[in-house]
Design a protein around this motif. Structure first.
Motif, PDB file in Angstrom:
ATOM      1  N   GLU A   1       4.302  13.904  17.706  1.00 54.20           N
ATOM      2  CA  GLU A   1       2.995  14.108  18.338  1.00 54.20           C
ATOM      3  C   GLU A   1       2.643  15.582  18.492  1.00 54.20           C
ATOM      4  O   GLU A   1       1.491  15.972  18.318  1.00 54.20           O
ATOM      5  N   HIS A   2       3.641  16.418  18.795  1.00 53.35           N
ATOM      6  CA  HIS A   2       3.348  17.811  19.133  1.00 53.35           C
ATOM      7  C   HIS A   2       3.802  18.819  18.089  1.00 53.35           C
ATOM      8  O   HIS A   2       3.542  20.018  18.247  1.00 53.35           O
TER       9      HIS A   2
ATOM     10  N   GLY B   1      -3.828   6.127  17.333  1.00 54.44           N
ATOM     11  CA  GLY B   1      -4.453   5.439  18.461  1.00 54.44           C
ATOM     12  C   GLY B   1      -5.333   4.275  18.062  1.00 54.44           C
ATOM     13  O   GLY B   1      -6.077   3.742  18.883  1.00 54.44           O
TER      14      GLY B   1
ATOM     15  N   ASN C   1       4.951   9.692  24.436  1.00 56.82           N
ATOM     16  CA  ASN C   1       3.816   8.793  24.256  1.00 56.82           C
ATOM     17  C   ASN C   1       4.333   7.440  23.762  1.00 56.82           C
ATOM     18  O   ASN C   1       5.043   7.362  22.771  1.00 56.82           O
ATOM     19  N   ARG C   2       3.977   6.349  24.452  1.00 53.00           N
ATOM     20  CA  ARG C   2       4.500   5.030  24.097  1.00 53.00           C
ATOM     21  C   ARG C   2       4.103   4.597  22.694  1.00 53.00           C
ATOM     22  O   ARG C   2       4.871   3.928  22.008  1.00 53.00           O
TER      23      ARG C   2
ATOM     24  N   THR D   1       6.381   6.465  20.361  1.00 56.17           N
ATOM     25  CA  THR D   1       7.746   5.958  20.472  1.00 56.17           C
ATOM     26  C   THR D   1       7.882   4.632  19.731  1.00 56.17           C
ATOM     27  O   THR D   1       8.841   4.427  18.977  1.00 56.17           O
TER      28      THR D   1
ATOM     29  N   GLU E   1       0.029   5.978  15.784  1.00 53.61           N
ATOM     30  CA  GLU E   1      -0.023   7.418  16.042  1.00 53.61           C
ATOM     31  C   GLU E   1      -1.444   7.962  16.090  1.00 53.61           C
ATOM     32  O   GLU E   1      -1.696   8.977  16.723  1.00 53.61           O
TER      33      GLU E   1
END
Length: 162
Positions: A26-27, A124, A67-68, A71, A122
């Motif tokens: 994510e980051h 969303g 972040n679920r 994950t 990822e």
């Protein structure tokens, strides 16, 4: 179990390495900086928390911050086998019974399907991820069936073995 519950269960039952991978995914290169800011720790400590040397006492913090969706995506990307169990299916919006798919070894085709689910998670896009998981499950059950049926519910969730 609805798709969002499946995602929550995948995330809750994840190994700490999946949470670490989720934070990195994510980051990107800013993962340790982000973790440091979120946890109120130094960036050096955050780098250690994102490594294999993570102190066991800090696993809950890292898992909680991940972040679920990311994950769950990491669990799907690393799956060696997946158990869809019994699924309720629909055709044209009408309930068409239950199919027992059970455990399936992840072959290259299924790995691509699960990667598609992960990518949608990822970004969303939960409806697209739900459709992609339905396609993956039904293709694993009987190729071509995904063109006719859709999974409406996962009776006992989805279990992934790394």
């Amino acid at each position: 179990m609805q798709f969002t519950e499946v995602v929550d269960t995948l995330a809750l039952n994840a190994h700490i390495t999946h949470a670490q991978q989720a934070i990195r995914a994510e980051h990107g290169t800013g993962a340790s900086r982000w973790l440091a800011q979120q946890a109120g720790i130094s960036q050096r400590t955050a780098r250690r928390w994102l490594s294999a040397e993570l102190p066991r006492s800090r696993t809950d913090i890292v898992a909680r911050l991940a972040n679920r969706l990311f994950t769950a995506a990491q669990r799907l990307r690393t799956a060696q086998s997946i158990d869809f169990g019994a699924v309720a299916v629909t055709y044209d919006g009408h309930h068409e019974g239950t199919r027992h798919i059970g455990p399936v070894t992840v072959d290259p085709a299924l790995a691509r399907d699960l990667a598609t689910v992960a990518t949608h998670l990822e970004t969303g896009s939960l409806p697209a991820a739900a459709d992609a998981l339905s396609t993956a499950a039904l293709t694993a059950y009987s190729p071509g069936l995904e063109d006719t049926l859709a999974v409406d519910q996962y009776d006992h969730g989805v279990d992934v073995t790394p």
